[in-house]
Structures are given as C-alpha cells and as structure tokens.
Design a protein around this motif. Structure first.
Motif, PDB file in Angstrom:
ATOM      1  N   GLU A 176      76.494 -22.676   4.435  1.00 12.49           N
ATOM      2  CA  GLU A 176      75.468 -21.744   3.774  1.00 12.49           C
ATOM      3  C   GLU A 176      74.622 -22.772   2.794  1.00 12.49           C
ATOM      4  OE1 GLU A 176      76.899 -17.962   2.239  1.00 12.49           O
ATOM      5  OE2 GLU A 176      76.157 -18.879   0.205  1.00 12.49           O
ATOM      6  N   GLN A 177      73.336 -22.337   2.658  1.00 11.07           N
ATOM      7  CA  GLN A 177      72.604 -22.924   1.765  1.00 11.07           C
ATOM      8  C   GLN A 177      71.606 -22.080   1.406  1.00 11.07           C
ATOM      9  OE1 GLN A 177      70.852 -25.596   5.078  1.00 11.07           O
ATOM     10  NE2 GLN A 177      69.500 -26.044   3.324  1.00 11.07           N
ATOM     11  N   GLU A 178      71.173 -22.716   0.079  1.00 11.28           N
ATOM     12  CA  GLU A 178      70.061 -21.756  -0.888  1.00 11.28           C
ATOM     13  C   GLU A 178      68.757 -22.261  -0.515  1.00 11.28           C
ATOM     14  OE1 GLU A 178      70.946 -21.497  -4.574  1.00 11.28           O
ATOM     15  OE2 GLU A 178      72.581 -19.860  -4.108  1.00 11.28           O
ATOM     16  N   ILE A 179      67.713 -21.298   0.273  1.00 13.38           N
ATOM     17  CA  ILE A 179      66.162 -21.515   0.417  1.00 13.38           C
ATOM     18  C   ILE A 179      65.357 -20.874  -0.478  1.00 13.38           C
ATOM     19  CG2 ILE A 179      64.613 -22.461   2.050  1.00 13.38           C
ATOM     20  CD1 ILE A 179      66.763 -22.806   4.112  1.00 13.38           C
ATOM     21  N   GLY A 180      64.549 -21.423  -1.029  1.00 14.19           N
ATOM     22  CA  GLY A 180      63.502 -20.660  -1.696  1.00 14.19           C
ATOM     23  C   GLY A 180      63.751 -20.805  -3.327  1.00 14.19           C
ATOM     24  N   ARG A 181      62.562 -21.367  -4.002  1.00 16.15           N
ATOM     25  CA  ARG A 181      62.697 -21.895  -5.514  1.00 16.15           C
ATOM     26  C   ARG A 181      62.975 -20.473  -6.085  1.00 16.15           C
ATOM     27  NH1 ARG A 181      60.860 -26.675  -7.182  1.00 16.15           N
ATOM     28  NH2 ARG A 181      60.351 -27.992  -5.505  1.00 16.15           N
ATOM     29  N   ARG A 182      62.386 -19.491  -5.744  1.00 16.64           N
ATOM     30  CA  ARG A 182      62.491 -18.066  -6.351  1.00 16.64           C
ATOM     31  C   ARG A 182      63.369 -17.421  -5.985  1.00 16.64           C
ATOM     32  NH1 ARG A 182      58.535 -18.139 -10.780  1.00 16.64           N
ATOM     33  NH2 ARG A 182      57.103 -19.344 -10.642  1.00 16.64           N
ATOM     34  N   THR A 183      63.339 -16.973  -4.623  1.00 16.64           N
ATOM     35  CA  THR A 183      64.325 -15.846  -4.276  1.00 16.64           C
ATOM     36  C   THR A 183      65.800 -16.745  -3.956  1.00 16.64           C
ATOM     37  OG1 THR A 183      63.793 -16.679  -1.986  1.00 16.64           O
ATOM     38  CG2 THR A 183      62.324 -14.881  -2.562  1.00 16.64           C
ATOM     39  N   LYS A 184      65.984 -17.652  -4.035  1.00 19.79           N
ATOM     40  CA  LYS A 184      67.408 -18.250  -3.744  1.00 19.79           C
ATOM     41  C   LYS A 184      67.976 -17.835  -2.582  1.00 19.79           C
ATOM     42  CE  LYS A 184      67.543 -20.606  -8.120  1.00 19.79           C
ATOM     43  NZ  LYS A 184      66.079 -21.148  -7.941  1.00 19.79           N
ATOM     44  N   THR A 185      67.409 -17.480  -1.560  1.00 16.88           N
ATOM     45  CA  THR A 185      68.039 -16.732  -0.526  1.00 16.88           C
ATOM     46  C   THR A 185      69.060 -17.668   0.238  1.00 16.88           C
ATOM     47  OG1 THR A 185      65.669 -15.991  -0.137  1.00 16.88           O
ATOM     48  CG2 THR A 185      67.276 -15.557   1.573  1.00 16.88           C
ATOM     49  N   LYS A 186      70.101 -16.716   0.650  1.00 21.39           N
ATOM     50  CA  LYS A 186      71.236 -17.471   1.161  1.00 21.39           C
ATOM     51  C   LYS A 186      70.909 -17.577   2.717  1.00 21.39           C
ATOM     52  CE  LYS A 186      75.324 -15.454  -0.893  1.00 21.39           C
ATOM     53  NZ  LYS A 186      76.198 -14.485  -0.611  1.00 21.39           N
ATOM     54  N   CYS A 187      70.714 -18.782   3.214  1.00 24.91           N
ATOM     55  CA  CYS A 187      70.509 -19.115   4.579  1.00 24.91           C
ATOM     56  C   CYS A 187      71.859 -19.739   5.025  1.00 24.91           C
ATOM     57  CB  CYS A 187      69.505 -19.879   4.855  1.00 24.91           C
ATOM     58  SG  CYS A 187      67.956 -19.038   4.081  1.00 24.91           S
ATOM     59  N   ALA A 188      72.474 -19.367   6.207  1.00 28.76           N
ATOM     60  CA  ALA A 188      73.543 -20.286   6.877  1.00 28.76           C
ATOM     61  C   ALA A 188      73.035 -20.834   8.323  1.00 28.76           C
ATOM     62  CB  ALA A 188      74.645 -19.309   6.705  1.00 28.76           C
ATOM     63  N   ILE A 189      73.614 -21.834   8.567  1.00 28.36           N
ATOM     64  CA  ILE A 189      73.698 -22.132  10.158  1.00 28.36           C
ATOM     65  C   ILE A 189      75.098 -21.935  10.596  1.00 28.36           C
ATOM     66  CG2 ILE A 189      71.645 -23.632   9.885  1.00 28.36           C
ATOM     67  CD1 ILE A 189      73.314 -25.914  10.559  1.00 28.36           C
ATOM     68  N   MET A 190      75.120 -21.563  11.728  1.00 22.08           N
ATOM     69  CA  MET A 190      76.577 -21.433  12.256  1.00 22.08           C
ATOM     70  C   MET A 190      76.563 -21.938  13.894  1.00 22.08           C
ATOM     71  SD  MET A 190      77.461 -17.399  11.606  1.00 22.08           S
ATOM     72  CE  MET A 190      79.277 -17.709  12.075  1.00 22.08           C
ATOM     73  N   TYR A 191      77.344 -22.831  14.196  1.00 17.09           N
ATOM     74  CA  TYR A 191      77.689 -23.330  15.452  1.00 17.09           C
ATOM     75  C   TYR A 191      79.083 -23.662  15.826  1.00 17.09           C
ATOM     76  CZ  TYR A 191      77.731 -27.458  12.674  1.00 17.09           C
ATOM     77  OH  TYR A 191      78.012 -28.558  11.875  1.00 17.09           O
ATOM     78  N   ILE A 192      79.516 -23.536  16.786  1.00 14.31           N
ATOM     79  CA  ILE A 192      81.030 -24.192  17.245  1.00 14.31           C
ATOM     80  C   ILE A 192      80.990 -25.678  17.163  1.00 14.31           C
ATOM     81  CG2 ILE A 192      82.815 -23.765  18.660  1.00 14.31           C
ATOM     82  CD1 ILE A 192      81.855 -21.061  19.405  1.00 14.31           C
ATOM     83  N   GLU A 193      81.727 -26.034  16.241  1.00 11.10           N
ATOM     84  CA  GLU A 193      81.739 -27.706  15.981  1.00 11.10           C
ATOM     85  C   GLU A 193      81.860 -28.424  17.392  1.00 11.10           C
ATOM     86  OE1 GLU A 193      84.851 -28.956  13.555  1.00 11.10           O
ATOM     87  OE2 GLU A 193      83.510 -30.663  12.629  1.00 11.10           O
ATOM     88  N   ASP A 194      82.806 -27.956  18.206  1.00 12.59           N
ATOM     89  CA  ASP A 194      83.111 -28.697  19.254  1.00 12.59           C
ATOM     90  C   ASP A 194      82.361 -28.465  20.727  1.00 12.59           C
ATOM     91  OD1 ASP A 194      84.640 -26.848  19.517  1.00 12.59           O
ATOM     92  OD2 ASP A 194      86.251 -27.700  20.195  1.00 12.59           O
ATOM     93  N   ILE A 195      81.396 -27.610  20.563  1.00  9.62           N
ATOM     94  CA  ILE A 195      80.520 -27.107  21.642  1.00  9.62           C
ATOM     95  C   ILE A 195      79.092 -27.886  21.238  1.00  9.62           C
ATOM     96  CG2 ILE A 195      79.720 -25.454  23.140  1.00  9.62           C
ATOM     97  CD1 ILE A 195      82.179 -23.932  22.632  1.00  9.62           C
TER      98      ILE A 195
END
Lengths: 489, 347
Positions: free
Chosen positions: A171-190
């Motif tokens: 998870e990380q936050e993007i947007g200086r004002r909105t501070k929106t939670k954005c997340a990337i998901m993947y399967i590590e070994d694929i």
C-alpha cells in the motif's frame, strides 16, 4: 491547554466537523479529537471514552492498592499506556512532527492527546456500500460479486480467492491532498520482478494533488502512450483479477474506486471475455470468432457501405444494387452526409442514454428509436439500409465491455469513414495500413500490445487466441509474463 | 516532419481518387444491351435499364439510340435519361445476326477498352431480325437471360455460360474458335436457342440441338445432358453424371479420351441389366453410340468446315507442330453405369 491540541485547533478552526473533547480527572487531561462525519459515535463513546474514563477512574474502586499511589501510578505520564488499555484493536502511537494528523482524523480515527503523546484509535464509520453484482463486466456463469469503493473490502474479495502469503499487498499513498490509498498486488514468485519495478517506479513518480479514480493512475501509467486503445484492463470482477494475478500480472487497487487496474494488457484481453473460462472450451471457439468478426464489423461496416455505394458499385451484386438504389432514391442527401448524420445522431443518443437517469432514460430510448428508425425513413431523410448499417455497427460494438475499447473502435470507425468517403475501397486499404501500424506500435507497460500475434508466439496463439485450451491441459504460463512457467507451482 | 509528408502523400492519393465518386442514385444500371445495324451501317443500341420503385419492385426502362459507332450510339442514349449509363452490371449483350456475321471484333474492342464496363457478361446472337426486338420481349416479360442460361446449361446442356472475357481469351489463342449462345422469340416466348459457331470473329452458322449438346459435352465437360440410343424395345436413355474429356496429341493424331459415368433413366423391354455382363453390354452400346456421335461431330465441324471450336489447331501449336491438312483423330470412350435405378441390386 495542551500545545499540540491548540495547534490542531488552530489549523482546523474552519472545519466545523472536527470535534474536540476533553476528559479530565484532577489535573490530568486527555484530549480527544475526531471528525464527526468519519467516526462511529457509538464506538467512540462505548469504547474510547469509557476506556479512558476507566483508566483515569477505575482505581477509585480498587481497594487492594493504596488509592493514592495507584492514582499516581496511573496518572503518571510514563505509565499511562493507552495502547494496552483501550478496548479497540487498532491503536497506534504516532509522532506528530512526522505525520499529518488530519489524515488520520479524516480517515475515521480518534486522536488521543495526552501531554506530549499522541495516539490514534480507529473508530471508523462503515461508509461503504454492500457488495453488489458487477455493472459492467456481466457474465452468465461467473461469480456475482464485484469490487466496491472500500479498498479493504476489495482486498478481502481477492484474498478470499487466493490464500497465499506470496500474494503481496503493497500500500502507498498518492495525492498530496487526497492522500488516497493505492496498492499494488502481485504474486511474488509468479510476476516478473522487472514488471513490478516498472510499475512501482511509475507510481512513485506520480506527483499530483488528488487521485479520485483508478483512471488517474491509468493515465499516468499510459503516459508515453498516445494510442487510442487502453493499455490497461479495468475490471470490477474479483474472479477476473485473481485469474490475472495467477497469470503473473500486476493489479493496482485504489481506495474509493470500484475498479481494479490490471497491467499489462494485451489486445485479445479486450476481445475475450471472462465468461469464456466458465464455458465449455470447445464451444468458446465460435464465440471468440464471432467477437473478432464483430470487432471488424463495428469498425468497418459504415466505411464499407460508403465506399461500396459511392465508389465501387461494381462489387455489389446487381439485385442488391438495385434494391439499395431504389431505397436511396427518395433521400435528398449524398451518401456521405446521410451516413455522418446517422452516426452522429446515434452517438448523441448513446451518450445521452448513458448520462440520463432511469426515468427520462426510458423516454429517451423510445424517442431515439423513433427518430433513428421508422420516422426518419418514412420522412425520406435516411434510407432503410443506412438504419441497418447503423444497427449492425452498434450491436457489434456492444459485445465489448470496456468503454475505452468501445470508444477506440468508434475513433477508428470515423477514420475509416473519412478515408472511405474520399476514395472508397482504396481509402479503406490506406486506413487499414494506418490502423495496423498504430496497433502494433502500441505498448502496454514495456510489453507489445498485440502479443501473441505480433510478435508471434505460436504456442500462446494456439492456446488462447481463437480457441481456449482445456484447463487440465493448460500446464504452462505465458513466457512473456512470468519466469515461473509451470502451473501448479 | 515525416508525419506531415506522409499525411500529404495520403491526401494527394485520396483526392486523385475523388473524381471517381459516383452516387448510386445517379447511375442507370444497364442489365441488357442490344446492338443492331441499320441499312446505312449505323449502330442501333437498345438498353434495358433496371430501376426499383419505392416498394422495391423491379421495373425496367427501355431506351434506344443510333450512332455511327457503338460508343456514339450508347452516348446518345444519355440524352434520353437523367442518369449516367452504368455498364458494370451488364448481364447480357445481344447482337444481331448481321453484326455477328460481319464480325464481332469491334464490339469486343469497345468492351475491352471501356474501363467502366466489366467483361463478365454473356454474349448472345439474336435469331430474330433485330436484337432490339428480343430486348423488348425481355423487358416485357421480365425474364432474366442469365438465369435462363444457367438452367439451360445445368439441366439441358445446350447452352454454355462463357462470359465475354472467357470468349475473348479463347479467340485470342492460336487455332481456337468460339461458339456463342443464341436466343430468339418463339410464340411470344423468349428461348435459348442452338449455339452459333464462329470462325475467328465471324459467325458461320448454327448447330443443331444435338450438336450443341455434343459441343458442350466436349468443350465444357458439362454434366446432366441426356443421351438416347435405340428405339422402343432397345431404347436406352441415360443421364450423364460425371464427364471428363481430355484432348491430347499422340503420334501426330488427336486423341480424345472421354470418361463418363451415367445413370440409367429409361430402358426398353429388350434391355436387361440383371448381371454384370449384361450391364457391360449396355455400356458397350452406349460407348459405341457416343463414339459415333463424337466422330460425326468432329468430322463435320473440325474437318469439313474447318472451324477450330475444339481447338485442334491449338493442340498442334502448343507442341510446336504443323497443323496437318487432313487431321486424324482417335476417340476412346469409357462409360460406366453408376446407378441403374433398379429395384434389385445385382451384386
């Protein structure tokens, strides 16, 4: 008064929903700061306030210890340990100089300020709607749940399907004002590490005041790409997302957006539907061929009609030519004008149908059907064959679920129409060259968009282009997406 | 910069094509064209223009004009119609006997050179005095010559569907002549007549009905004509199912190999098909009959009248041999009966 609280009060003086409360015992003061809109007041009063009260007062009834020493022990700043004593699972001590306190306040946390220490307690009000059927990628046999606005709920929907610790959620936050939670998901070994790095770099490079929808990220990731086709898949379906994750693709979730972004995307992903996975593989072939045909139809039919009746009449069978000619006899406009008019009327109708609410929507479709249909023909404005052309174009376009793909097809339809109206079938030939050139020079992330056709990957095309291989027979993953080729590992 | 040059090129190409634009409603679609000559040698062109009315019913318009050339005659029709004559959908071209006898070369020339007209239509020689008369009948009765021709070829074998361009190719070969269908009016009905045979560009005369069928069997491998031998008791009528004819040169002689499969459709009382031997006998009778007819046909046209409708001279030309004064030929016929239509199987 506490300096931290003063400071917060000063910053929030114009936000009337930020609410301050003081719980005091003797000279010790605990301050609660919360946003009315975001917190569940029941949770706050039942658990937070009561817990604090108990921490401060419980000692009075405690007969075993010396009252005074106990109070002292309790009220001694070092010894009050909110983290252990408040009856809520999520509580954290934060450093106010490093973190923005308002982010927590407006996320539904209660901020507890005691002397120089600041704690946050989660007391979120559940604002999200319940899980409903997907509104865009509908399927006949697939699961009926779809993503909602709450990112955690979306995560749960995916985790429900893939219960593996290698499925990462970053998870990380993007947007200086909105501070929106954005997340990337993947399967590590694929997933390929270079793909993950590529996407992470893109996300880290985003500097913007607000992210309101997953489409914002889509545009940042497609940045260098001016193709009309979308190079990311957006879907509402957790089952489809899980399928892509198992293939080795990377998912991006954004809080407040009921869509997940899948990277990379290939052209055939937009043609093939998720439903293919749930139907018998032998019969899927015909469905897929029909989809490819209708893709061609929705792009080409108006252009073909124009070039046949204005330039290349000799290619039409005589009987059809006579029939078309007699139908067009009463139409006062040249074929190009007639076609442009009808396509425009149709696009207006489609757009207004999408925007209108349900009540006026019904009226709209009736009026539209009348205008585009019977009335226009009997008034001699358009010929019946033109209605058929528009209808075929529209119906063929409906087979695709992604709005960006439908719009891309529309764009190319117009380009083809322009070329066809200028020089007939030859023009369509020129337009085809441009179309193919533009398609094969498109990239999704750093991978070619037209894979597996160009560059040609024969095994993959045999498996998954027109046909769908039977699931037990499909033992390998796509080379382009993963280094871990054997399925089941 | 490259982009703009490319765009400019595309635009130039496209605007070149732009004057090719023709609105469909501005076209008079010609389906039948007839050509006659009057006493002064002027051409009379008659066209049947098809147009549909609003209810999509087919309606036809007849127009006629004269001119001192084919082009002129057709141009003069434009004065009488509001639309441009559009020859790309021409199905039938009927020429009068006079024109055919004096040579069709200038007609062919016109159609090869006119870039609007396709050459995929069928040429007829009018057995009536003028082609105009036939077209009037066609227009009146709303018949399609194309359909009539197709069914004649398919079920009778007395006509063949060679388009003008195929005819042209055949004429342009060395030592090869064409046969053309004819049409006429019989008791107020249009009919497809016997084939007219040509030498070079000029028509020589008509074949008989049987000869037309024989020509088509030999030339186009047509299937389904009916063969008849014997009378009453010995009557045998068969229908050809498959037909394979090959011409070849062997020892300076023309070899005609005919392989046929036939179905029995009628037999007289004296004919028995009960055993294999007897079937073989019947096949022999048929083979001899066909052989006789082929030989008669070849002798009559190829040798006596010297028209190369079977292209014997072309065979010699291709082998770079001189065409002999008295050409000799061999005929081998192999017929097998595929289906007797009997109640009891013989095997």
């Amino acid at each position: 008064m506490n300096k931290i609280v003063e400071d917060i009060k000063e910053r929030a003086k114009n936000s009337s929903d930020v609410f301050f409360r003081e719980v005091a015992y003797k000279d010790k003061r605990v301050y609660l700061i919360l946003s009315d809109a975001m917190v569940n007041t029941e949770v706050v009063s039942n658990f937070v306030v009561r817990s604090i009260n108990e921490i401060l007062r419980n000692t009075q009834t405690d007969k075993e210890l010396d009252l005074k020493s106990k109070i002292e022990k309790r009220l001694n700043g070092d010894n009050i340990n909110f983290e252990n004593e408040i009856a809520i699972s999520k509580i954290k001590k934060i450093d106010i100089s490093k973190e923005d306190i308002f982010k927590y306040i407006f996320s539904g946390f209660v901020v507890i300020v005691y002397e120089q220490e600041v704690y946050i307690v989660e007391a979120k009000q559940n604002n999200s709607r319940s899980i409903m059927e997907p509104s865009t990628d509908s399927s006949v046999r697939g699961s009926r749940d779809s993503f909602v606005e709450n990112i955690m709920q979306n995560l749960a929907l995916i985790r429900n399907r893939i219960k593996n610790e290698k499925l990462l959620y970053k998870e990380q936050e993007i947007g200086r004002r909105t501070k929106t939670k954005c997340a990337i998901m993947y399967i590590e070994d694929i997933a390929k590490p270079e793909l993950v790095n590529f996407i992470e770099e893109k996300l880290n490079g985003i500097d913007i005041d607000g992210i309101l929808d997953v489409n914002y990220l889509q545009e940042f990731i497609e940045k260098e790409n001016d193709s009309s086709f979308p190079v990311t898949i957006t879907t509402q379906r957790p089952d489809l997302v899980s399928y892509y994750l198992l293939e080795g693709r990377v998912i991006i979730l954004v809080n407040n957006s009921p869509y997940a972004l899948v990277l990379p995307a290939f052209f055939d992903d937009f043609i093939n539907s998720v439903d293919d996975l749930y139907q018998k593989s032998k019969n899927v072939t015909i469905t897929r061929i029909i989809r490819y045909i209708s893709m061609l139809l929705t792009i080409l039919v108006p252009a073909l009609y124009l070039s046949l009746i204005t330039f290349d009449q000799e290619t039409i069978p005589t009987k059809l030519l006579i029939s078309i000619s007699s139908q067009r006899e009463s139409v006062p406009f040249p074929a190009v004008v007639e076609a442009t008019m009808m396509m425009l009327a149709f696009e207006i109708l489609k757009e207004s149908d999408m925007r209108a609410n349900n009540i006026s929507g019904n009226t709209l479709s009736i009026v539209g059907a009348l205008i585009l249909g019977e009335a226009a023909v009997s008034a001699g404005i358009v010929s019946p064959i033109m209605i058929i052309v528009v209808a075929i174009t529209t119906i063929s376009g409906m087979l695709f679920s992604d709005i960006n793909v439908i719009n891309a097809f529309r764009r190319w339809r117009i380009i083809f129409m322009i070329f066809a109206s200028l020089c007939g079938l030859v023009g369509m030939g020129i337009a085809t060259v441009i179309f193919v050139a533009s398609l094969v020079s498109t990239y999704s992330t750093y991978l070619p968009f037209t894979y597996p056709v160009a560059p040609l990957d024969i095994t993959e095309s045999m498996k998954n282009l027109f046909t769908r291989i039977r699931i037990p027979k499909d033992k390998t993953r796509q080379k382009i997406l993963t280094n871990n080729l054997t399925k089941g590992r | 910069m490259k982009k703009y040059i490319f765009a400019l090129l595309v635009v130039v190409v496209m605007f070149n094509a732009f004057d090719n634009l023709k609105e469909i409603t501005n076209l008079a679609i010609v389906s039948v064209l007839g050509l006659d000559v009057d006493e002064e040698g002027n051409y009379i062109a008659t066209v049947e223009i098809i147009a549909g009315d609003k209810e999509n019913n087919k309606k036809t318009i007849l127009e006629k004009a004269t001119g001192n050339s084919i082009q002129e005659a057709i141009r003069n029709i434009i004065d009488k119609t509001p639309q441009r004559l559009y020859l790309a959908h021409l199905e039938t071209l009927i020429v009068s006997e006079d024109i055919a006898k004096s040579g069709i070369d200038n007609i062919v020339d016109f159609f090869i050179r006119d870039n609007d007209a396709s050459n995929n239509f069928y040429l007829f020689v009018s057995k009536e005095k003028t082609a105009g008369k036939v077209i009037e009948k066609i227009s009146e009765q709303e018949v399609s010559m194309l359909e009539m021709l197709k069914s004649s070829e398919k079920y009778r074998g007395n006509a063949n569907t060679k388009t003008l361009s195929q005819c042209i190719q055949q004429i342009l070969k060395v030592g090869s002549d064409i046969c053309v269908n004819s049409c006429g009016i019989n008791e107020d009905e249009i009919y497809i007549g016997e084939m007219a045979y040509f030498k070079e560009w000029k028509m020589q005369g008509y074949m008989s009905k049987d000869e037309s069928i024989m020509y088509n069997i030999l030339d186009k491998n047509v299937v389904s004509p009916i063969l008849k031998t014997g009378e009453k008791e010995n009557l045998i009528i068969v229908e050809i199912v498959t037909n394979d004819v090959k011409f070849g040169l062997k020892d300076n002689k023309v070899n005609i190999d005919i392989n046929m499969e036939v179905n029995i459709s009628e037999v007289g009382k004296a004919i028995s098909l009960e055993s294999k031997e007897k079937v073989r006998e019947v096949e022999n009778i048929l083979e001899n009959e066909v052989k006789d007819r082929v030989e008669d046909f070849v002798r009559k046209y190829q040798i006596e009248r010297g028209v190369q409708i079977l292209g014997f001279e072309n065979l010699y030309y291709r082998k770079k041999k001189e065409y002999p004064q008295n050409v000799e030929f061999n005929t081998n016929v192999d017929i097998s009966i595929a289906n007797q239509g009997g109640v009891v199987n013989i095997w």
